[in-house]
Write a protein that holds these residues in place. Structure first.
Motif, mmCIF file in Angstrom:
data_model
loop_
_atom_site.group_PDB
_atom_site.id
_atom_site.type_symbol
_atom_site.label_atom_id
_atom_site.label_comp_id
_atom_site.label_asym_id
_atom_site.label_seq_id
_atom_site.Cartn_x
_atom_site.Cartn_y
_atom_site.Cartn_z
ATOM 1 N N VAL A 63 33.267 62.157 31.922
ATOM 2 C CA VAL A 63 34.018 62.238 30.671
ATOM 3 C C VAL A 63 33.102 61.815 29.521
ATOM 4 O O VAL A 63 33.178 62.364 28.428
ATOM 5 N N LEU A 64 32.235 60.849 29.792
ATOM 6 C CA LEU A 64 31.234 60.391 28.841
ATOM 7 C C LEU A 64 29.852 60.540 29.465
ATOM 8 O O LEU A 64 29.718 60.563 30.689
ATOM 9 N N ALA A 65 28.857 60.625 28.609
ATOM 10 C CA ALA A 65 27.460 60.604 29.041
ATOM 11 C C ALA A 65 26.729 59.624 28.128
ATOM 12 O O ALA A 65 27.202 59.314 27.029
ATOM 13 N N GLU A 82 31.578 67.847 27.922
ATOM 14 C CA GLU A 82 32.529 68.960 27.816
ATOM 15 C C GLU A 82 33.875 68.558 28.403
ATOM 16 O O GLU A 82 34.926 68.836 27.826
ATOM 17 N N ARG A 83 33.843 67.890 29.544
ATOM 18 C CA ARG A 83 35.072 67.424 30.192
ATOM 19 C C ARG A 83 35.802 66.431 29.289
ATOM 20 O O ARG A 83 37.024 66.451 29.183
ATOM 21 N N GLY A 84 35.053 65.558 28.631
ATOM 22 C CA GLY A 84 35.654 64.591 27.720
ATOM 23 C C GLY A 84 36.243 65.252 26.488
ATOM 24 O O GLY A 84 37.347 64.922 26.058
ATOM 25 N N ARG A 85 35.501 66.191 25.911
ATOM 26 C CA ARG A 85 36.013 66.902 24.719
ATOM 27 C C ARG A 85 37.273 67.697 25.042
ATOM 28 O O ARG A 85 38.128 67.901 24.176
ATOM 29 N N ALA A 86 37.418 68.114 26.294
ATOM 30 C CA ALA A 86 38.617 68.860 26.697
ATOM 31 C C ALA A 86 39.861 67.976 26.717
ATOM 32 O O ALA A 86 40.977 68.486 26.819
#
Length: 147
Positions: A63-65, A82-86
């Motif tokens: 979710v974060l990097a 990308e997963r976090g922005r979703a």
């Protein structure tokens, strides 16, 4: 141990990952541009150990990097993947629900507005594949067959 219905339930899996208060507040802060550990801690008022645990879990869940804060510096910042922005629609939906049901008329609150026109976002509503708004009563969950 998770029940069979929880292992096939997207809601259950999502809540296992981001369903606690602190994780979603960290994600909210990341959407607001927060990236440094100290800034998360200051804005959320979390203990260092709790924040470290939640950040680590969000890193492991992609979710974060982490990325360097500045070229040539050892400081790291947290950024949404990308997963976090979703998760943005989820954060907006929770915000809109809170606005509708948890504030008295005229009570001060933060407002999320579009940069394009300065207006609050339109109410998020589930829609079918044809763009029609769908209420819960107009849906059904199709569960996979048991093994």
């Amino acid at each position: 141990m998770a029940t069979e219905s929880m292992t096939t339930c997207p809601v259950g899996r999502a809540l296992d990952l981001v369903g606690d208060r602190w994780s979603l507040l960290i994600v909210r802060e990341a959407f607001d541009g927060v990236g440094r550990f100290s800034d998360f801690q200051r804005r959320l008022g979390m203990s260092r150990s709790m924040l470290s645990q939640r950040l680590q879990a969000l890193l492991e869940a992609d979710v974060l990097a982490q990325q360097p804060l500045e070229e040539g510096r050892s400081y790291q910042q947290y950024v949404l993947t990308e997963r976090g922005r979703a998760l943005f629609p989820l954060v907006v939906a929770l915000r809109q629900w809170g606005e509708a049901f948890l504030f008295a008329p005229g009570e001060p609150r933060s407002v999320l507005q579009a940069d394009s026109d300065g207006l609050p976002l339109a109410l998020m509503q589930p829609r079918d594949q044809h763009g029609q708004v769908v209420a819960a009563a107009g849906t059904q969950v199709i569960k996979p067959p048991s093994p």
